[in-house]
Design an enzyme around this catalytic site. Structure first.
Site, short mmCIF file in Angstrom:
data_model
loop_
_atom_site.label_atom_id
_atom_site.label_comp_id
_atom_site.label_asym_id
_atom_site.label_seq_id
_atom_site.Cartn_x
_atom_site.Cartn_y
_atom_site.Cartn_z
N GLU A 160 0.81 -1.23 0.00
CA GLU A 160 0.00 0.00 0.00
C GLU A 160 0.84 1.28 0.00
OE1 GLU A 160 -3.99 -1.32 2.37
OE2 GLU A 160 -2.21 -1.10 3.60
C1 ACM Z 1 -1.96 -5.37 4.10
O1 ACM Z 1 -3.01 -5.82 4.56
N1 ACM Z 1 -1.85 -4.08 3.82
C2 ACM Z 1 -0.82 -6.23 3.83
#
Ligand code: ACM
Length: 511
Positions: free
Chosen positions: A326
């Site tokens: 992310e």
């Molecule tokens: C995640 O759940 N951002 C790895």
């Protein structure tokens, strides 16, 4: 008259048969509710009785296993069997030994033989002995009165795992959990033969591991958490205590420093890590994807090198997890060279790389492992580069997902995961094209945005954790929910005895 006597005798015989069928002696080992389910159980219809005079016999190599078992038995019933070294099999007691000759037990399998007078645990190494001990402990109650008879059904269990990597994750960054909490979490994993604890040690809301060369990371960056509480961090000594506690329970700690996103706590602690040279504010919310290290500043790589060096020194295990997920504000043309260089740093400190599936966009180093959580395309790219995969699909394995819309804690952005949903999937067929050969094993992550106390952790972890342990240990063909839920129901009593605040799913016929 003759008829009357015959009738009376028949009734008495009938009553006797009925009585013998309803007494609760554990004479059939195959009826024990083991989780994870062993490969093969053979019952021999007799009983071993554990008493105050039972002795645990060990070889030099199994001394530690013997001490561990003695302590556990002390916790159950106040028995603390003496541990004695021997060079030959005793006639009675408990004997823990390293196997001789060829077998198919591998690194972690074991054979547990329970006879009337002697219990034998044998394995190729101490990891296998540890697993055999966990199986033996499941034949006993979690807590017993000192005057209670501790009888164990006789038989033979031959057992080994489906996958070598069976883990759970704990996010200690969004909310901090102290050493005692982490030890309790480790005990939960150990009881179900899980062998990995992945600690998510840094995120936007907090930096939780002391880095002596960058002290503000913890003194400032670790000073808060989601909701604005006081946060916390582990000193090197505390972290070593966790690592050793885990090692004694056959559990490897995988430390994660999430890079280049999820880094606000570091960016708030050191102005020079920001592209504009200005420190950010500490963050106590739950948004994701807004922070990034400055990927074209040289100081960034000096920082990562120092962090990885100190972490590697603290880590007997082979892996460092670099996160990589992310990183929405890091342009892909910056992300790729950043991940490439960060992998090289990990390798230079003698460790193997793990990252969330996004890292497969970069050029993976040899022995890199991709942790599948969301993106099939990324994970497939990883496999095409020769990487192994840890299966943690958010829709099935994220323990912070709520059970249903009435769940007290947790989120539901990926799915609601009732206990049957969490159990009923096969890592080797979940993603088309990714098969058992590509998979190291399974990990069930617990993110902590909504949990700040051990009680809250327990509510989300139990009763799903034993299911993830079984997915990692037991072959898919031997698993089905209808049968598993009956074994799980029996474990409810164990959860109660351990004072675990578990979710009493209506799908499980709790005993
Ligand atoms: C995640 O759940 N951002 C790895």
């Amino acid at each position: 008259m003759k008829n009357k006597i015959f009738l009376t005798l028949t009734i008495i015989a009938g009553l006797l048969i009925q009585m013998s069928c309803t007494t609760e002696t554990p004479t059939d080992l195959t009826k024990t509710s083991f989780i994870p389910k062993p490969v093969k159980i053979t019952a021999t219809g007799n009983e071993f009785e554990l008493t105050k005079s039972t002795v645990i016999f060990v070889q030099d190599e199994t001394q530690q296993s013997g001490e561990y078992l003695s302590n556990e038995l002390n916790g159950i019933a106040g028995l603390k069997p003496e541990v004695k070294t021997t060079d030959k099999e005793p006639g009675k007691g408990i004997y823990i030994s390293i196997s001789e000759g060829e077998n198919n037990l591998g690194e972690e399998g074991y054979e547990l033989t329970i006879d009337k007078k002697l219990i034998r645990i044998s394995a190729n190494n101490s990891a296998g002995c540890f697993n055999g001990i966990q199986t033996l402990l499941q034949t006993l109650p979690v807590k017993a009165n000192s005057d209670e008879e501790l009888k164990i059904a006789t038989g033979v269990i031959h057992d080994f795992p489906e996958y070598g990597f069976r883990g759970a994750m704990l996010d200690v960054a969004r909310h901090f959990f102290d050493v005692e909490d982490v030890k309790r979490y480790i005990d939960f994993l150990a009881a179900y033969k899980m062998n990995v604890l992945h600690l998510h040690l840094s995120d936007d809301q907090g930096w939780r591991i002391e880095i002596k060369s960058w002290p503000n990371l913890t003194t400032y960056g670790g000073s808060t958490e989601v909701g604005g509480g006081e946060g916390g961090f582990y000193t090197h000594e505390q972290y070593a205590e966790i690592v050793n506690y885990a090692l004694e329970r056959n559990i490897t700690i995988i430390p994660e420093i999430d890079l280049p996103g999820h880094t606000n706590a570091a960016l708030a602690s050191y102005a020079e890590l920001n592209c504009d040279g200005k420190a950010t504010e500490l963050y106590t919310g739950t948004e994701v994807g807004f922070s990034t290290l400055c990927t074209d500043k040289e100081i960034t790589y000096k920082f990562i090198d120092d962090v990885v060096r100190e972490l590697a020194e603290l880590s007997p295990g082979p892996y460092i997890h670099i996160g990589g997920d992310e990183s929405h504000v890091t342009p892909m043309e910056d992300y790729i060279p950043f991940i490439n260089r960060t992998q090289e740093i990990v390798v230079s400190h003698g460790k193997k790389v793990i990252g969330w599936d996004e890292i497969a966009n970069a050029s993976l180093v040899e022995n890199a492992t991709v942790q599948f959580w969301a993106d099939v395309k990324n994970t497939t790219m990883g496999v095409e580069q020769g990487a192994k995969v840890i299966m943690s699909p958010a829709k099935k394995a994220y323990m912070d997902m709520q059970y249903d819309s009435t769940s007290t804690f947790g989120l539901h952005w990926a799915a609601y995961i009732e206990v049957d949903e969490g159990y009923s999937w096969n890592p080797a067929t979940y993603v088309t094209g990714i098969t058992k050969e590509n998979i190291l094993g399974i990990e069930a992550p617990l993110w902590s945005e909504t949990v700040s106390e051990m009680d809250h952790i327990e509510y989300l972890v139990f009763p799903r954790l034993p299911g993830y342990a079984e997915i990692g240990w037991s072959a898919p063909a031997t698993r089905n929910w209808g049968e598993y839920k009956l074994r799980l129901a029996h474990h409810g009593k164990r959860f109660d005895a351990l004072d675990i605040n578990f979710y009493r799913s209506a799908l499980v016929p709790w005993e």
